[in-house]
Structures are given as C-alpha cells and as structure tokens.
Design a protein around this motif. Sequence first.
Motif, PDB file in Angstrom:
ATOM      1  N   LYS A  63       0.809  -1.233   0.000  1.00 18.63           N
ATOM      2  CA  LYS A  63       0.000   0.000   0.000  1.00 18.63           C
ATOM      3  C   LYS A  63       0.839   1.279   0.000  1.00 18.63           C
ATOM      4  O   LYS A  63       0.471   2.272   0.606  1.00 18.63           O
ATOM      5  CB  LYS A  63      -0.963   0.023   1.197  1.00 18.63           C
ATOM      6  CG  LYS A  63      -1.823  -1.193   1.352  1.00 18.63           C
ATOM      7  CD  LYS A  63      -2.872  -1.271   0.289  1.00 18.63           C
ATOM      8  CE  LYS A  63      -3.826  -2.414   0.592  1.00 18.63           C
ATOM      9  NZ  LYS A  63      -4.081  -3.253  -0.509  1.00 18.63           N
ATOM     10  N   ASP A  64       1.968   1.238  -0.690  1.00 23.11           N
ATOM     11  CA  ASP A  64       2.825   2.428  -0.790  1.00 23.11           C
ATOM     12  C   ASP A  64       2.929   2.829  -2.253  1.00 23.11           C
ATOM     13  O   ASP A  64       3.857   2.442  -2.962  1.00 23.11           O
ATOM     14  CB  ASP A  64       4.200   2.163  -0.198  1.00 23.11           C
ATOM     15  CG  ASP A  64       4.994   3.442   0.028  1.00 23.11           C
ATOM     16  OD1 ASP A  64       4.672   4.468  -0.606  1.00 23.11           O
ATOM     17  OD2 ASP A  64       5.924   3.409   0.849  1.00 23.11           O
ATOM     18  N   LEU A  65       1.950   3.601  -2.708  1.00 24.20           N
ATOM     19  CA  LEU A  65       1.871   3.986  -4.110  1.00 24.20           C
ATOM     20  C   LEU A  65       3.018   4.903  -4.524  1.00 24.20           C
ATOM     21  O   LEU A  65       3.489   4.840  -5.657  1.00 24.20           O
ATOM     22  CB  LEU A  65       0.522   4.640  -4.401  1.00 24.20           C
ATOM     23  CG  LEU A  65       0.173   4.880  -5.853  1.00 24.20           C
ATOM     24  CD1 LEU A  65       0.188   3.584  -6.651  1.00 24.20           C
ATOM     25  CD2 LEU A  65      -1.189   5.535  -5.963  1.00 24.20           C
ATOM     26  N   ASP A  66       3.497   5.736  -3.606  1.00 20.09           N
ATOM     27  CA  ASP A  66       4.610   6.634  -3.927  1.00 20.09           C
ATOM     28  C   ASP A  66       5.861   5.847  -4.299  1.00 20.09           C
ATOM     29  O   ASP A  66       6.487   6.094  -5.325  1.00 20.09           O
ATOM     30  CB  ASP A  66       4.922   7.571  -2.752  1.00 20.09           C
ATOM     31  CG  ASP A  66       3.822   8.586  -2.511  1.00 20.09           C
ATOM     32  OD1 ASP A  66       3.149   8.967  -3.487  1.00 20.09           O
ATOM     33  OD2 ASP A  66       3.636   8.973  -1.354  1.00 20.09           O
ATOM     34  N   VAL A  67       6.229   4.889  -3.454  1.00 22.86           N
ATOM     35  CA  VAL A  67       7.428   4.083  -3.727  1.00 22.86           C
ATOM     36  C   VAL A  67       7.195   3.193  -4.943  1.00 22.86           C
ATOM     37  O   VAL A  67       8.075   3.046  -5.793  1.00 22.86           O
ATOM     38  CB  VAL A  67       7.825   3.256  -2.488  1.00 22.86           C
ATOM     39  CG1 VAL A  67       8.959   2.294  -2.809  1.00 22.86           C
ATOM     40  CG2 VAL A  67       8.225   4.173  -1.347  1.00 22.86           C
ATOM     41  N   GLY A  68       6.010   2.603  -5.051  1.00 28.38           N
ATOM     42  CA  GLY A  68       5.700   1.767  -6.209  1.00 28.38           C
ATOM     43  C   GLY A  68       5.812   2.531  -7.516  1.00 28.38           C
ATOM     44  O   GLY A  68       6.323   2.019  -8.511  1.00 28.38           O
ATOM     45  N   THR A  69       5.359   3.778  -7.509  1.00 29.68           N
ATOM     46  CA  THR A  69       5.443   4.613  -8.709  1.00 29.68           C
ATOM     47  C   THR A  69       6.887   4.970  -9.034  1.00 29.68           C
ATOM     48  O   THR A  69       7.284   4.974 -10.206  1.00 29.68           O
ATOM     49  CB  THR A  69       4.598   5.886  -8.539  1.00 29.68           C
ATOM     50  OG1 THR A  69       3.250   5.504  -8.253  1.00 29.68           O
ATOM     51  CG2 THR A  69       4.603   6.731  -9.797  1.00 29.68           C
TER      52      THR A  69
END
Length: 131
Positions: A44-50
């Motif tokens: 649930k870490d969209l910033d790091v995933g992006t």
Amino acid sequence: ESKRVVLMLDACIKQAQMTALYGISSAAPTALAQFGLIVSGVLKDLDVGTRIADMATSMAPKLNGNVSEALLIARTWGFMYGYRQPLHDSLKQFLYGYSEGMKFGDTEMASWCLANHTFASFMLGKKLKTI
C-alpha cells in the motif's frame, strides 16, 4: 495467496540483485514493474511503487526494443500511473502498448492494454460506440 506474493517478491528481488551484479537484462524492466506493483498493491505504498515503475520505464529504452513494451505499459499504467497521472494521459500509452504487443506477438499483454484503454475511455465518459 500470500505464498504467491512471497514467491513473486523473491523473484523480483533476485532479478534486481542480478541486475546490480551483471547489468540490465531484458527481464529487468518487467521485474521492476512487477516489484512496483507489489509495493503499491500489497504494501500500500503507491509513492514508492510509482518511483520503482519510473525506474522500470527508464530502463526500457536502453534495451533497444528487447523488452515487452506491452507488458511494461499494462503493469505501470494499468496499476500505478493511472492513480498518479491524469486518466486521459493513459489512453495514448495503452494504444501504444496494444500496438507493440500485437507487433511482437505478445497478444496477452496487448489485450490487457486494449481492455485498459476501453475501461479508461469509458471512465472518461466516451460512448462505447466511439471507442
């Protein structure tokens, strides 16, 4: 289900280690994109995933066409960039992914790109007849 995620995560980490040791291979961008998807969806870490997806897409041009652009677009634009970029920006990407997938015989990912394009178009209010 959690065993599958752990196995996929392990495979992505191994690919990242091999990339660090031996340089970029044709599997590196897609493994990174998958890792970004896991970070975004499971952790649930969209910033790091992006940011991981950004690294994956920046690797692809260095491989001179030896990576499935359709797979990369389906994973990055379908699951990460779609939440960070304006939805209408994804339409051109999905059509490009479809075109590249069909050109190189990656019909599964081409189909995913086309399905994502249709869904995004519908969400943007386009009539299904015009899609």
